[in-house]
Design an enzyme around this catalytic site. Structure first.
Site, mmCIF file in Angstrom:
data_model
loop_
_atom_site.group_PDB
_atom_site.id
_atom_site.type_symbol
_atom_site.label_atom_id
_atom_site.label_comp_id
_atom_site.label_asym_id
_atom_site.label_seq_id
_atom_site.Cartn_x
_atom_site.Cartn_y
_atom_site.Cartn_z
ATOM 1 N N LYS A 1 -49.541 5.173 9.418
ATOM 2 C CA LYS A 1 -48.353 3.925 9.012
ATOM 3 C C LYS A 1 -49.581 2.826 9.555
ATOM 4 C CE LYS A 1 -43.736 1.223 9.605
ATOM 5 N NZ LYS A 1 -42.247 2.295 10.338
ATOM 6 N N LYS B 1 -48.649 5.233 5.132
ATOM 7 C CA LYS B 1 -47.899 4.291 4.362
ATOM 8 C C LYS B 1 -48.408 2.789 4.750
ATOM 9 C CE LYS B 1 -43.196 1.727 5.796
ATOM 10 N NZ LYS B 1 -42.365 1.700 6.061
#
Length: 333
Positions: free
Chosen positions: A203, A256
């Protein structure tokens, strides 16, 4: 002309266009396909009654109160979508994000409500504190920084409360070191050995999250998240992060954002044999919607191309706000 004829006769170049000659031909040899089963649909659930608020920076995305939630869930279900993720929007925030692990928390209530009507729907629980803390960070603050190990205790508590509410998959997004190991241990001790962990393994500290923070009211009140989310310039670090989560017991690996990190999705797919998830985040959604509103792009074609690129890069699962739109296209194709 004679030279060209001789070249053709001698078969000096390949006729790749033969496999593009018609729509039926292209469909027959297509390598990558989108299916409605690929999608997880994110939904924002807000405290209050009779609320359906459109998110200004995310056209066609809404915050739903519990009494309006099933309108959206039923529409998604009828389109064939079988996996949802809920994000809570709350007013009663505190420094430790206690709303994240409250038995009657907004996401816990939404999970119970959906599982009662559609038990076969998969509810994926985003396990983080940022939507519930008054400072907007993903853990406990000590000295203007997030205390990693103290935060882990609350994240584990949150995961167990989500599983008790009926969540089928725990998806920790906080990027604390050791979060998979601590959550796995807590779930097992609570009797949820069967609940898998979908780790937000990779992330990045991305500018693509801006619209989400509007939708979930989760913007940090000071500083940023760069001490715990990854530097967008780093690629090898993603392998290290994912490997730690695999060793700690993750069942899925998420990257992400997705669109600017297709190379990382491919790296994770090549390196590990767990299912890979791509999060098509709010900023990616908002850019497409804004361009479409100006008539600058063909939204449907662009969305299909964009999501196909994520799957082609190696993602088996795509978390996307476009899930309903694409499900409708696939149904009619």
């Amino acid at each position: 002309m004679e030279g060209m004829l001789d070249l053709r006769m001698n078969n000096q170049f390949k006729r790749h266009r033969r496999l593009r000659s018609s729509a039926s031909m292209r469909a027959m040899v297509r390598e990558t396909h989108l299916h409605v089963e690929d999608f997880i649909y994110p939904i924002f659930v807000i405290e209050g009654e009779n609320i359906k608020n459109e998110v200004p920076s995310m056209p066609s995305v809404y915050q739903f109160s519990l009494d309006r939630l099933m309108e959206e869930v039923t529409e998604a279900y009828e389109l064939g979508i079988r996996a949802l993720m809920f994000f809570g929007v709350v007013t009663g925030k505190d420094e430790v994000g206690s709303g994240a692990y409250a038995e009657d928390g907004i996401v816990q209530q939404a999970t119970k409500l959906v599982k009662e009507k559609y038990p076969e729907l998969l509810v994926v629980a985003d396990t983080c504190l940022c939507e519930y803390t008054d400072h907007g960070h993903c853990g406990v603050i000590h000295g203007n920084d997030v205390d990693n190990d103290e935060s882990l205790k609350l994240l584990a508590k949150t995961a167990v409360s989500q599983a008790e509410a009926g969540a089928d998959i725990i998806a920790p997004s906080n990027m604390m070191d050791g979060f998979v190991a601590v959550i796995r241990e807590a779930l097992d001790e609570a009797g949820f050995t069967h609940i898998p962990i979908m780790s937000y393994a990779v992330k990045y500290a991305s500018a693509f999250y801006g619209p989400f923070r509007d939708a979930a009211d989760s913007a940090p009140q000071f500083g940023d998240r760069k001490t715990y989310q990854m530097d967008p310039a780093n690629r090898l670090e993603a392998i290290r992060e994912a490997r730690s989560d695999v060793e700690e017991g993750a069942d899925f690996l998420m990257v992400k954002p997705a669109l600017s990190y297709l190379d990382v999705i491919r790296d994770i797919r090549n390196e590990f044999d767990l299912p890979v998830v791509a999060y098509n985040v709010s900023g990616e959604y908002a850019m497409v919607k804004a361009a479409a509103q100006h008539g600058w792009i063909d939204e449907q074609q662009l969305v299909i191309e964009m999501l196909t690129s994520m799957k082609r890069a190696g993602a088996e699962i795509i978390l996307t706000y476009f899930a309903k739109d694409v499900a409708a296209v696939l149904r009619n194709s």
